[in-house]
Scaffold this motif. Sequence first.
Motif, mmCIF file in Angstrom:
data_model
loop_
_atom_site.group_PDB
_atom_site.id
_atom_site.type_symbol
_atom_site.label_atom_id
_atom_site.label_comp_id
_atom_site.label_asym_id
_atom_site.label_seq_id
_atom_site.Cartn_x
_atom_site.Cartn_y
_atom_site.Cartn_z
ATOM 1 N N UNK A 1 0.809 -1.359 0.060
ATOM 2 C CA UNK A 1 -0.191 -0.053 -0.153
ATOM 3 C C UNK A 1 0.822 1.161 0.192
ATOM 4 N N UNK A 2 0.556 2.222 -0.811
ATOM 5 C CA UNK A 2 1.135 3.420 -0.932
ATOM 6 C C UNK A 2 1.356 4.100 0.556
ATOM 7 N N UNK A 3 0.369 3.880 1.434
ATOM 8 C CA UNK A 3 0.656 4.634 2.936
ATOM 9 C C UNK A 3 1.608 3.643 3.578
ATOM 10 N N UNK A 4 2.005 2.403 3.359
ATOM 11 C CA UNK A 4 3.154 1.895 3.820
ATOM 12 C C UNK A 4 4.523 2.383 3.485
ATOM 13 N N UNK A 5 4.549 2.630 2.250
ATOM 14 C CA UNK A 5 5.560 3.353 1.810
ATOM 15 C C UNK A 5 5.908 4.790 2.404
ATOM 16 N N UNK A 6 4.634 5.670 2.409
ATOM 17 C CA UNK A 6 4.598 6.890 3.167
ATOM 18 C C UNK A 6 5.356 6.772 4.701
ATOM 19 N N UNK A 7 4.833 5.854 5.386
ATOM 20 C CA UNK A 7 5.293 5.374 6.835
ATOM 21 C C UNK A 7 6.541 5.082 6.863
ATOM 22 N N UNK A 8 7.016 4.510 6.079
ATOM 23 C CA UNK A 8 8.694 3.925 6.122
ATOM 24 C C UNK A 8 9.461 5.158 5.799
ATOM 25 N N UNK A 9 9.198 5.905 4.974
ATOM 26 C CA UNK A 9 9.819 7.101 4.387
ATOM 27 C C UNK A 9 9.894 8.047 5.644
ATOM 28 N N UNK A 10 8.775 8.531 6.193
ATOM 29 C CA UNK A 10 8.365 9.050 7.428
ATOM 30 C C UNK A 10 9.316 8.930 8.575
ATOM 31 N N UNK A 11 9.311 7.359 9.047
ATOM 32 C CA UNK A 11 10.200 6.936 10.095
ATOM 33 C C UNK A 11 11.392 7.167 9.775
ATOM 34 N N UNK A 12 12.028 6.806 8.452
ATOM 35 C CA UNK A 12 13.595 7.265 8.168
ATOM 36 C C UNK A 12 13.873 8.491 8.294
ATOM 37 N N UNK A 13 12.984 9.284 7.727
ATOM 38 C CA UNK A 13 13.149 11.069 7.872
ATOM 39 C C UNK A 13 13.475 11.255 9.607
ATOM 40 N N UNK A 14 12.666 10.768 10.190
ATOM 41 C CA UNK A 14 12.549 11.112 11.728
ATOM 42 C C UNK A 14 13.883 10.643 12.339
ATOM 43 N N UNK A 15 14.268 9.396 12.148
ATOM 44 C CA UNK A 15 15.447 8.789 12.512
ATOM 45 C C UNK A 15 16.520 9.462 12.172
ATOM 46 N N UNK A 16 16.747 9.803 10.757
ATOM 47 C CA UNK A 16 17.845 10.459 10.415
ATOM 48 C C UNK A 16 18.011 11.630 10.719
#
Length: 104
Positions: free
Chosen positions: A48-63
């Motif tokens: 799902x597109x939303x799962x990809x958005x969540x993954x990128x959002x988590x990555x951005x917050x961690x970085x």
Amino acid sequence: GVGGGGDGDDDGDGGDAASTDAAARRCVTVCAEQSRVPCKRSVGCLVWDSSLVLAKYLERLVRRGELDLRELRVLELGCGVGVGGMAAALLGARHTTFTDIFEG
């Protein structure tokens, strides 16, 4: 589930840029029971597109250092193929559990 670890540097400093790189290279083992349902009948087999958005959002917050997953346990409800949970595990979550149900 998928087990994540600490930041990998074990020096007690809470992590640094090198530990972020180590988290990005984390090897994840996924154990799954073979589905009894053909994927063409299940929405759980879709990315799902939303799962990809969540993954990128988590990555951005961690970085950015705004989120530290190393001491967190992550539960992904209705995970489907598990993109969000895998992202959390790869970004350093201490433990990640994936759940989903048979839709039939």
